[in-house]
Design a protein around this motif. Structure first.
Motif, PDB file in Angstrom:
ATOM      1  N   VAL A 196       0.840  -1.286  -0.036  1.00 38.94           N
ATOM      2  CA  VAL A 196       0.136  -0.111   0.029  1.00 38.94           C
ATOM      3  C   VAL A 196       0.873   1.188   0.037  1.00 38.94           C
ATOM      4  O   VAL A 196       0.591   2.011  -1.043  1.00 38.94           O
ATOM      5  N   SER A 197       1.748   1.289   0.891  1.00 32.20           N
ATOM      6  CA  SER A 197       2.794   2.607   1.105  1.00 32.20           C
ATOM      7  C   SER A 197       4.017   2.296   1.126  1.00 32.20           C
ATOM      8  O   SER A 197       4.533   1.265   1.970  1.00 32.20           O
ATOM      9  N   ILE A 198       4.867   2.802   0.638  1.00 28.78           N
ATOM     10  CA  ILE A 198       6.478   2.701   0.679  1.00 28.78           C
ATOM     11  C   ILE A 198       7.045   3.887   0.782  1.00 28.78           C
ATOM     12  O   ILE A 198       7.086   4.819  -0.065  1.00 28.78           O
ATOM     13  N   ALA A 199       8.093   4.124   1.824  1.00 26.51           N
ATOM     14  CA  ALA A 199       8.808   5.228   2.194  1.00 26.51           C
ATOM     15  C   ALA A 199      10.381   4.914   2.034  1.00 26.51           C
ATOM     16  O   ALA A 199      10.680   3.824   2.757  1.00 26.51           O
ATOM     17  N   THR A 200      10.938   5.644   1.192  1.00 24.67           N
ATOM     18  CA  THR A 200      12.666   5.236   1.271  1.00 24.67           C
ATOM     19  C   THR A 200      13.450   6.396   1.667  1.00 24.67           C
ATOM     20  O   THR A 200      13.133   7.568   0.968  1.00 24.67           O
ATOM     21  N   LEU A 212      22.910   8.639  -8.541  1.00 21.98           N
ATOM     22  CA  LEU A 212      23.650   7.766  -9.279  1.00 21.98           C
ATOM     23  C   LEU A 212      24.773   7.007  -8.557  1.00 21.98           C
ATOM     24  O   LEU A 212      25.126   6.033  -8.817  1.00 21.98           O
ATOM     25  N   THR A 213      25.365   7.972  -7.735  1.00 21.72           N
ATOM     26  CA  THR A 213      26.576   7.752  -6.887  1.00 21.72           C
ATOM     27  C   THR A 213      26.415   7.074  -5.448  1.00 21.72           C
ATOM     28  O   THR A 213      27.211   6.147  -5.124  1.00 21.72           O
ATOM     29  N   GLN A 214      25.216   7.521  -4.799  1.00 24.51           N
ATOM     30  CA  GLN A 214      25.182   6.730  -3.497  1.00 24.51           C
ATOM     31  C   GLN A 214      23.638   6.170  -3.396  1.00 24.51           C
ATOM     32  O   GLN A 214      23.892   5.021  -3.011  1.00 24.51           O
ATOM     33  N   ALA A 215      22.624   6.839  -3.758  1.00 26.95           N
ATOM     34  CA  ALA A 215      21.331   6.182  -3.430  1.00 26.95           C
ATOM     35  C   ALA A 215      20.987   4.880  -4.356  1.00 26.95           C
ATOM     36  O   ALA A 215      20.084   4.500  -3.914  1.00 26.95           O
ATOM     37  N   ILE A 216      21.683   5.113  -5.332  1.00 20.72           N
ATOM     38  CA  ILE A 216      21.524   3.971  -6.326  1.00 20.72           C
ATOM     39  C   ILE A 216      21.332   2.529  -5.712  1.00 20.72           C
ATOM     40  O   ILE A 216      20.566   1.802  -6.184  1.00 20.72           O
ATOM     41  N   HIS A 217      22.429   2.452  -4.572  1.00 19.62           N
ATOM     42  CA  HIS A 217      22.170   0.934  -4.112  1.00 19.62           C
ATOM     43  C   HIS A 217      20.829   0.849  -3.488  1.00 19.62           C
ATOM     44  O   HIS A 217      20.047  -0.364  -3.682  1.00 19.62           O
ATOM     45  N   THR A 218      20.163   1.722  -2.728  1.00 23.43           N
ATOM     46  CA  THR A 218      19.043   1.546  -1.945  1.00 23.43           C
ATOM     47  C   THR A 218      18.010   1.591  -2.928  1.00 23.43           C
ATOM     48  O   THR A 218      17.022   0.786  -2.618  1.00 23.43           O
ATOM     49  N   LEU A 219      17.888   2.357  -3.918  1.00 18.83           N
ATOM     50  CA  LEU A 219      16.971   2.419  -5.081  1.00 18.83           C
ATOM     51  C   LEU A 219      16.665   1.231  -5.813  1.00 18.83           C
ATOM     52  O   LEU A 219      15.683   0.737  -6.118  1.00 18.83           O
ATOM     53  N   ASP A 220      17.924   0.519  -6.142  1.00 13.65           N
ATOM     54  CA  ASP A 220      17.902  -0.667  -6.913  1.00 13.65           C
ATOM     55  C   ASP A 220      17.234  -1.706  -5.859  1.00 13.65           C
ATOM     56  O   ASP A 220      16.649  -2.700  -6.390  1.00 13.65           O
ATOM     57  N   PRO A 228      25.720  13.544  10.868  1.00 11.06           N
ATOM     58  CA  PRO A 228      26.528  12.637  10.588  1.00 11.06           C
ATOM     59  C   PRO A 228      26.551  11.708   9.686  1.00 11.06           C
ATOM     60  O   PRO A 228      27.410  10.812   9.544  1.00 11.06           O
ATOM     61  N   GLY A 229      25.079  11.358   8.969  1.00 11.54           N
ATOM     62  CA  GLY A 229      25.044  10.092   8.201  1.00 11.54           C
ATOM     63  C   GLY A 229      24.401   9.251   8.880  1.00 11.54           C
ATOM     64  O   GLY A 229      24.493   8.703   9.894  1.00 11.54           O
ATOM     65  N   TYR A 230      23.187   8.683   8.237  1.00  3.88           N
ATOM     66  CA  TYR A 230      22.178   7.775   8.851  1.00  3.88           C
ATOM     67  C   TYR A 230      22.016   6.563   8.067  1.00  3.88           C
ATOM     68  O   TYR A 230      22.029   6.558   6.880  1.00  3.88           O
ATOM     69  N   PRO A 231      21.622   5.530   8.726  1.00  8.03           N
ATOM     70  CA  PRO A 231      21.413   4.533   7.644  1.00  8.03           C
ATOM     71  C   PRO A 231      20.284   4.294   6.941  1.00  8.03           C
ATOM     72  O   PRO A 231      19.061   4.985   7.334  1.00  8.03           O
ATOM     73  N   GLU A 232      20.352   4.159   5.607  1.00  9.82           N
ATOM     74  CA  GLU A 232      19.384   4.016   4.591  1.00  9.82           C
ATOM     75  C   GLU A 232      18.104   3.270   5.153  1.00  9.82           C
ATOM     76  O   GLU A 232      18.247   2.299   5.987  1.00  9.82           O
ATOM     77  N   ARG A 233      17.096   3.543   4.778  1.00 13.84           N
ATOM     78  CA  ARG A 233      15.903   2.957   5.162  1.00 13.84           C
ATOM     79  C   ARG A 233      14.639   2.721   4.215  1.00 13.84           C
ATOM     80  O   ARG A 233      14.394   3.728   3.630  1.00 13.84           O
ATOM     81  N   ILE A 234      14.306   1.605   4.303  1.00 10.12           N
ATOM     82  CA  ILE A 234      12.901   1.262   3.299  1.00 10.12           C
ATOM     83  C   ILE A 234      11.842   0.919   4.256  1.00 10.12           C
ATOM     84  O   ILE A 234      12.058  -0.202   5.019  1.00 10.12           O
ATOM     85  N   GLU A 235      10.793   1.396   4.416  1.00  9.75           N
ATOM     86  CA  GLU A 235       9.606   1.126   4.815  1.00  9.75           C
ATOM     87  C   GLU A 235       8.441   0.517   4.041  1.00  9.75           C
ATOM     88  O   GLU A 235       8.045   1.476   3.204  1.00  9.75           O
ATOM     89  N   ILE A 236       7.958  -0.473   4.210  1.00 14.49           N
ATOM     90  CA  ILE A 236       6.819  -1.186   3.462  1.00 14.49           C
ATOM     91  C   ILE A 236       5.723  -1.737   3.998  1.00 14.49           C
ATOM     92  O   ILE A 236       5.812  -2.225   4.982  1.00 14.49           O
ATOM     93  N   VAL A 289      10.220  -2.811   7.972  1.00 15.59           N
ATOM     94  CA  VAL A 289      11.204  -1.656   8.138  1.00 15.59           C
ATOM     95  C   VAL A 289      12.584  -2.076   7.994  1.00 15.59           C
ATOM     96  O   VAL A 289      13.068  -3.089   8.702  1.00 15.59           O
ATOM     97  N   LEU A 290      13.089  -1.952   6.999  1.00 18.20           N
ATOM     98  CA  LEU A 290      14.534  -2.371   6.642  1.00 18.20           C
ATOM     99  C   LEU A 290      15.541  -0.860   6.801  1.00 18.20           C
ATOM    100  O   LEU A 290      15.303  -0.067   6.165  1.00 18.20           O
ATOM    101  N   GLU A 291      16.195  -0.983   7.928  1.00 16.54           N
ATOM    102  CA  GLU A 291      17.199   0.263   8.255  1.00 16.54           C
ATOM    103  C   GLU A 291      18.580  -0.401   8.171  1.00 16.54           C
ATOM    104  O   GLU A 291      19.182  -1.051   8.975  1.00 16.54           O
ATOM    105  N   GLY A 292      19.301   0.151   7.182  1.00 10.63           N
ATOM    106  CA  GLY A 292      20.644  -0.577   6.762  1.00 10.63           C
ATOM    107  C   GLY A 292      20.417  -2.128   6.596  1.00 10.63           C
ATOM    108  O   GLY A 292      19.890  -2.516   5.878  1.00 10.63           O
ATOM    109  N   ASP A 293      21.046  -2.846   7.258  1.00  9.38           N
ATOM    110  CA  ASP A 293      20.943  -4.344   7.306  1.00  9.38           C
ATOM    111  C   ASP A 293      20.060  -4.725   8.419  1.00  9.38           C
ATOM    112  O   ASP A 293      20.120  -6.127   8.525  1.00  9.38           O
ATOM    113  N   ARG A 294      19.381  -3.943   8.998  1.00  5.35           N
ATOM    114  CA  ARG A 294      18.519  -4.288  10.223  1.00  5.35           C
ATOM    115  C   ARG A 294      16.945  -4.681   9.955  1.00  5.35           C
ATOM    116  O   ARG A 294      16.601  -3.450   9.294  1.00  5.35           O
ATOM    117  N   LEU A 295      16.242  -5.573  10.021  1.00 13.76           N
ATOM    118  CA  LEU A 295      14.908  -5.772   9.382  1.00 13.76           C
ATOM    119  C   LEU A 295      13.940  -6.076  10.746  1.00 13.76           C
ATOM    120  O   LEU A 295      14.538  -6.876  11.567  1.00 13.76           O
TER     121      LEU A 295
END
Length: 344
Positions: free
Chosen positions: A150-154, A182-190, A242-250, A258-264
């Motif tokens: 339904v809802s996805i936040a990255t 292209l240089t940093q977020a591409i990993h999380t977007l992929d 100072p930089g935070y873990p990338e986050r995907i919420e589905i 919730v995927l935060e870095g490599d923590r699920l």
């Protein structure tokens, strides 16, 4: 007893990105042997050989002419990817290419098609797919474990320091071809596309914060509609000290992951919670290399399996085209709705 055959590997590009690859190759020593590395910089060749104990050669041709090299890791700046990778392909080598495939979708698709015509294997280093927690989440989503999405936040709220941008050309279109997307977020977007499926429409705004002397974007945001009907947002920057873990919420009809870095963390209606710590750091702070090589090891192992079985790897060049379509769409949008299409 005959010793198992090991695939000979050459490395082109001996900068910062070489570290996790060399560490992963060491852990795969039973399957590979690193023949040599090459950089046009004598200083980098010397530093690489001293640090890792790997021989180097003084010309790219010497590495590509070596019959003991079956596979080449290309770790050069994005604008050079096509020329270096295609020379390796012409020399009969399989290529594992550091992200991105190229600086935009048309160039990336042309490179993929070149390898397909030549019958050589092209893989892309998008290692977040191979982290422990994303692998678990991907399996859960294949089983429709969250119900209908339904809802996805990255969110990719990283930091890159003045020292990072001090390297000549870094953050500039002429060398890198793009900025945070292209240089940093591409990993999380992929990884996002790998988990949630293809995007239907994008409305985005991208630009520079003015904090650095660069001509690429370091702030990007988008409203996204997925082909499966889900809606969501993307937020990416390298200005978040100072930089935070990338986050995907589905969020789905049956629960949320919730995927935060490599923590699920997974919470579902009337079902047991899932919590997985993972094993990889994120590299979102001042040190871009502050992460484990475990995902790189799994990715390289998959590529080796594909080469040996003469099949397409799951991290093939073609599998990376959708993220290039998404990035191109975000950059082209400027507040107008765009439909990403990974053609080619």
């Amino acid at each position: 007893m005959q010793e198992p055959r090991r695939i000979g590997v050459g490395i082109i590009g001996l900068g910062m990105a070489a570290q996790p690859h060399v560490e992963a190759l060491r852990e795969l020593a039973g399957r590979v042997r690193v023949v040599a590395g090459y950089s046009p910089s004598e200083q980098r060749r010397s530093a690489f050989q001293e640090r890792f104990g790997v021989p180097t050669v003084s010309t790219e041709k010497a590495l590509l002419d070596d019959s003991g090299v079956e596979m080449v890791l290309v770790l050069t700046p994005p604008r050079t990817h096509a020329e270096v990778a295609l020379r390796a392909c012409a020399a009969g080598k399989h290529v594992l290419l550091e992200k991105p495939v190229d600086v935009d979708l048309p160039r990336a698709a042309a490179l993929v098609e070149g390898f397909e015509r030549a019958g050589r294997t092209l893989g892309v280093v998008l290692q977040h797919r191979f982290r422990e927690s994303p692998l678990r989440l991907a399996a859960l989503l294949r089983e429709e474990g969250l119900g209908r999405l339904v809802s996805i936040a990255t969110s990719v709220r990283w930091w890159r320091s003045a020292q990072y941008f001090a390297e000549p050309g870094r953050g500039m279109l002429a060398r890198d071809g793009g900025g945070v997307l292209l240089t940093q977020a591409i990993h999380t977007l992929d990884l996002l596309l790998h988990l949630a499926g293809p995007v239907d429409t994008v409305v985005a705004r991208c630009g520079s914060s003015g904090m650095r002397r660069i001509d690429t974007e370091d702030v990007a945001c988008a409203v996204v509609t997925w082909a499966n009907g889900a809606r969501g947002v993307i937020d990416a920057t390298t200005t978040a000290w100072p930089g935070y873990p990338e986050r995907i919420e589905i969020a789905g009809t049956e629960g949320t992951a919730v995927l935060e870095g490599d923590r699920l963390g997974v919470r579902r209606h009337g079902r047991p919670d899932i919590d997985l710590a993972g094993s990889s750091g994120g590299g979102g702070g001042a040190d871009p290399m502050a992460f484990s090589c475990a995902a790189h090891r799994r990715l390289i192992a998959e590529f080796l399996d594909a080469v040996e079985a003469r099949r397409e790897p799951t991290n093939s060049g073609r599998s990376a085209l959708p993220v290039h379509a998404l990035i191109d769409a975000m950059l082209a949008s400027n507040g107008v709705t765009v439909r990403p299409r990974a053609t080619g």
